[in-house]
Design a protein around this motif. Sequence first.
Motif, PDB file in Angstrom:
ATOM      1  N   ALA A   1       0.844  -1.186   0.000  1.00 22.18           N
ATOM      2  CA  ALA A   1       0.000   0.000   0.000  1.00 22.18           C
ATOM      3  C   ALA A   1       0.884   1.241   0.000  1.00 22.18           C
ATOM      4  CB  ALA A   1      -0.930   0.013   1.206  1.00 22.18           C
ATOM      5  N   CYS A   2       0.403   2.288  -0.635  1.00 17.82           N
ATOM      6  CA  CYS A   2       1.133   3.561  -0.696  1.00 17.82           C
ATOM      7  C   CYS A   2       0.130   4.674  -0.453  1.00 17.82           C
ATOM      8  CB  CYS A   2       1.800   3.698  -2.045  1.00 17.82           C
ATOM      9  SG  CYS A   2       2.678   5.254  -2.296  1.00 17.82           S
ATOM     10  N   ALA A   3       0.195   5.277   0.715  1.00 13.65           N
ATOM     11  CA  ALA A   3      -0.741   6.326   1.088  1.00 13.65           C
ATOM     12  C   ALA A   3      -0.150   7.693   0.769  1.00 13.65           C
ATOM     13  CB  ALA A   3      -1.067   6.226   2.571  1.00 13.65           C
ATOM     14  N   GLY A   4      -0.906   8.493   0.044  1.00 11.89           N
ATOM     15  CA  GLY A   4      -0.446   9.825  -0.311  1.00 11.89           C
ATOM     16  C   GLY A   4      -1.114  10.880   0.540  1.00 11.89           C
ATOM     17  N   SER A   5      -0.383  11.949   0.809  1.00 11.29           N
ATOM     18  CA  SER A   5      -0.941  13.073   1.548  1.00 11.29           C
ATOM     19  C   SER A   5      -0.354  14.361   0.997  1.00 11.29           C
ATOM     20  CB  SER A   5      -0.650  12.948   3.042  1.00 11.29           C
ATOM     21  OG  SER A   5       0.741  12.919   3.278  1.00 11.29           O
ATOM     22  N   GLY A   6      -1.107  15.443   1.173  1.00 11.77           N
ATOM     23  CA  GLY A   6      -0.636  16.734   0.692  1.00 11.77           C
ATOM     24  C   GLY A   6      -0.801  16.945  -0.798  1.00 11.77           C
ATOM     25  N   MET A   7      -1.658  16.155  -1.434  1.00  9.19           N
ATOM     26  CA  MET A   7      -1.861  16.232  -2.878  1.00  9.19           C
ATOM     27  C   MET A   7      -3.311  15.911  -3.204  1.00  9.19           C
ATOM     28  SD  MET A   7      -0.412  12.507  -4.117  1.00  9.19           S
ATOM     29  CE  MET A   7       1.269  12.901  -3.716  1.00  9.19           C
ATOM     30  N   THR A   8      -3.727  16.261  -4.436  1.00  7.20           N
ATOM     31  CA  THR A   8      -5.021  15.821  -4.940  1.00  7.20           C
ATOM     32  C   THR A   8      -4.784  14.472  -5.603  1.00  7.20           C
ATOM     33  OG1 THR A   8      -5.648  18.121  -5.306  1.00  7.20           O
ATOM     34  CG2 THR A   8      -7.017  16.426  -6.333  1.00  7.20           C
ATOM     35  N   PHE A   9      -4.864  13.433  -4.821  1.00  5.28           N
ATOM     36  CA  PHE A   9      -4.435  12.091  -5.213  1.00  5.28           C
ATOM     37  C   PHE A   9      -5.102  11.620  -6.503  1.00  5.28           C
ATOM     38  CE2 PHE A   9      -2.639   7.972  -4.201  1.00  5.28           C
ATOM     39  CZ  PHE A   9      -3.520   7.063  -4.767  1.00  5.28           C
TER      40      PHE A   9
ATOM     41  N   TYR B   1       0.926  -3.666 -17.014  1.00  6.07           N
ATOM     42  CA  TYR B   1       1.858  -4.459 -16.216  1.00  6.07           C
ATOM     43  C   TYR B   1       3.095  -4.859 -17.017  1.00  6.07           C
ATOM     44  CZ  TYR B   1      -2.287  -5.050 -13.305  1.00  6.07           C
ATOM     45  OH  TYR B   1      -3.392  -4.819 -12.519  1.00  6.07           O
ATOM     46  N   ALA B   2       4.176  -5.043 -16.294  1.00  6.31           N
ATOM     47  CA  ALA B   2       5.341  -5.680 -16.896  1.00  6.31           C
ATOM     48  C   ALA B   2       4.979  -7.126 -17.210  1.00  6.31           C
ATOM     49  CB  ALA B   2       6.519  -5.634 -15.934  1.00  6.31           C
ATOM     50  N   ASP B   3       5.551  -7.654 -18.280  1.00  8.48           N
ATOM     51  CA  ASP B   3       5.233  -9.030 -18.690  1.00  8.48           C
ATOM     52  C   ASP B   3       5.532 -10.027 -17.575  1.00  8.48           C
ATOM     53  OD1 ASP B   3       6.280  -8.662 -22.177  1.00  8.48           O
ATOM     54  OD2 ASP B   3       4.392  -8.188 -21.169  1.00  8.48           O
ATOM     55  N   SER B   4       6.552  -9.742 -16.794  1.00  5.66           N
ATOM     56  CA  SER B   4       6.985 -10.697 -15.769  1.00  5.66           C
ATOM     57  C   SER B   4       5.986 -10.865 -14.636  1.00  5.66           C
ATOM     58  CB  SER B   4       8.335 -10.266 -15.192  1.00  5.66           C
ATOM     59  OG  SER B   4       8.235  -8.978 -14.613  1.00  5.66           O
ATOM     60  N   VAL B   5       5.035  -9.934 -14.503  1.00 10.04           N
ATOM     61  CA  VAL B   5       4.087 -10.012 -13.386  1.00 10.04           C
ATOM     62  C   VAL B   5       2.646 -10.159 -13.843  1.00 10.04           C
ATOM     63  CG1 VAL B   5       5.663  -8.621 -11.984  1.00 10.04           C
ATOM     64  CG2 VAL B   5       3.689  -7.523 -13.103  1.00 10.04           C
ATOM     65  N   LYS B   6       2.412 -10.138 -15.141  1.00  9.23           N
ATOM     66  CA  LYS B   6       1.040 -10.248 -15.646  1.00  9.23           C
ATOM     67  C   LYS B   6       0.404 -11.540 -15.163  1.00  9.23           C
ATOM     68  CE  LYS B   6       1.275  -7.480 -19.875  1.00  9.23           C
ATOM     69  NZ  LYS B   6       1.345  -7.509 -21.361  1.00  9.23           N
ATOM     70  N   GLY B   7      -0.827 -11.408 -14.693  1.00  8.68           N
ATOM     71  CA  GLY B   7      -1.553 -12.570 -14.197  1.00  8.68           C
ATOM     72  C   GLY B   7      -1.275 -12.903 -12.749  1.00  8.68           C
ATOM     73  N   ARG B   8      -0.265 -12.280 -12.167  1.00 14.99           N
ATOM     74  CA  ARG B   8       0.077 -12.544 -10.763  1.00 14.99           C
ATOM     75  C   ARG B   8      -0.119 -11.313  -9.880  1.00 14.99           C
ATOM     76  NH1 ARG B   8       5.184 -13.685  -9.373  1.00 14.99           N
ATOM     77  NH2 ARG B   8       6.122 -12.488 -11.082  1.00 14.99           N
ATOM     78  N   PHE B   9       0.142 -10.130 -10.413  1.00 13.76           N
ATOM     79  CA  PHE B   9       0.050  -8.891  -9.649  1.00 13.76           C
ATOM     80  C   PHE B   9      -1.153  -8.075 -10.130  1.00 13.76           C
ATOM     81  CE2 PHE B   9       4.849  -8.262  -8.534  1.00 13.76           C
ATOM     82  CZ  PHE B   9       4.900  -9.548  -8.048  1.00 13.76           C
ATOM     83  N   THR B  10      -1.744  -7.333  -9.216  1.00 18.04           N
ATOM     84  CA  THR B  10      -2.846  -6.432  -9.557  1.00 18.04           C
ATOM     85  C   THR B  10      -2.624  -5.084  -8.887  1.00 18.04           C
ATOM     86  OG1 THR B  10      -4.395  -8.296  -9.701  1.00 18.04           O
ATOM     87  CG2 THR B  10      -5.333  -6.081  -9.516  1.00 18.04           C
ATOM     88  N   ILE B  11      -2.599  -4.045  -9.703  1.00 23.55           N
ATOM     89  CA  ILE B  11      -2.495  -2.680  -9.174  1.00 23.55           C
ATOM     90  C   ILE B  11      -3.894  -2.096  -9.084  1.00 23.55           C
ATOM     91  CG2 ILE B  11      -2.153  -1.633 -11.466  1.00 23.55           C
ATOM     92  CD1 ILE B  11      -0.233   0.372 -10.109  1.00 23.55           C
ATOM     93  N   SER B  12      -4.152  -1.348  -8.026  1.00 20.95           N
ATOM     94  CA  SER B  12      -5.446  -0.706  -7.864  1.00 20.95           C
ATOM     95  C   SER B  12      -5.261   0.579  -7.065  1.00 20.95           C
ATOM     96  CB  SER B  12      -6.431  -1.646  -7.156  1.00 20.95           C
ATOM     97  OG  SER B  12      -5.978  -1.965  -5.856  1.00 20.95           O
ATOM     98  N   ARG B  13      -6.331   1.345  -6.998  1.00 15.63           N
ATOM     99  CA  ARG B  13      -6.273   2.608  -6.251  1.00 15.63           C
ATOM    100  C   ARG B  13      -7.606   2.872  -5.590  1.00 15.63           C
ATOM    101  NH1 ARG B  13      -4.477   6.869 -10.317  1.00 15.63           N
ATOM    102  NH2 ARG B  13      -4.959   8.318  -8.614  1.00 15.63           N
ATOM    103  N   ASP B  14      -7.550   3.547  -4.460  1.00 11.93           N
ATOM    104  CA  ASP B  14      -8.736   4.007  -3.757  1.00 11.93           C
ATOM    105  C   ASP B  14      -8.556   5.508  -3.570  1.00 11.93           C
ATOM    106  OD1 ASP B  14     -10.721   4.724  -1.952  1.00 11.93           O
ATOM    107  OD2 ASP B  14     -10.618   2.821  -0.874  1.00 11.93           O
TER     108      ASP B  14
ATOM    109  N   ALA C   1      -6.905   7.924  -0.823  1.00 15.00           N
ATOM    110  CA  ALA C   1      -5.625   8.420  -1.344  1.00 15.00           C
ATOM    111  C   ALA C   1      -4.542   7.352  -1.232  1.00 15.00           C
ATOM    112  CB  ALA C   1      -5.199   9.687  -0.617  1.00 15.00           C
ATOM    113  N   THR C   2      -4.887   6.148  -1.654  1.00 17.91           N
ATOM    114  CA  THR C   2      -3.974   5.021  -1.490  1.00 17.91           C
ATOM    115  C   THR C   2      -3.889   4.205  -2.772  1.00 17.91           C
ATOM    116  OG1 THR C   2      -4.469   4.899   0.875  1.00 17.91           O
ATOM    117  CG2 THR C   2      -3.445   2.972  -0.120  1.00 17.91           C
ATOM    118  N   LEU C   3      -2.659   3.824  -3.082  1.00 19.02           N
ATOM    119  CA  LEU C   3      -2.340   2.972  -4.207  1.00 19.02           C
ATOM    120  C   LEU C   3      -1.976   1.595  -3.659  1.00 19.02           C
ATOM    121  CD1 LEU C   3      -1.706   3.171  -7.349  1.00 19.02           C
ATOM    122  CD2 LEU C   3       0.674   3.532  -6.645  1.00 19.02           C
TER     123      LEU C   3
END
Length: 114
Positions: free
Chosen positions: A20-28, A58-71, A75-77
């Motif tokens: 998880a990556c939480a952002g602050s101080g920005m319009t996320f 995605y990079a080819d090496s992670v396709k099908g295994r990793f999922t990126i998402s955001r809320d 303000a979290t990636l």
Amino acid sequence: VQLQASGGGAVQNGGSLRLACAGSGMTFSLYEGGWYRQAPGKQRVLVARITSDGVANYADSVKGRFTISRDNAKATLYLQMNNLEPEDTAVYYCNLDWKSLSYWGRGTQVTVSS
């Protein structure tokens, strides 16, 4: 502006982790988000990116295994990593870009043992 990354750790081959990556101080919601990783002795490389509209790639090496998402409300990636392999061992960094602005979080270590 601050990016706070969390969720790294040590797992065995085939395990899962969620970063998880939480952002602050920005319009996320305006920012494109990305996860990059850097293995020992290697350059930092792209793992996954997601647009402000939620389109992911995605990079080819992670396709099908990793999922990126955001809320945007939180303000979290996120990066859900499944079926981890020893080759995924690296320091993972989050990144947010909007126009000429670019911010990086401190890395979080992911270690996958065989």
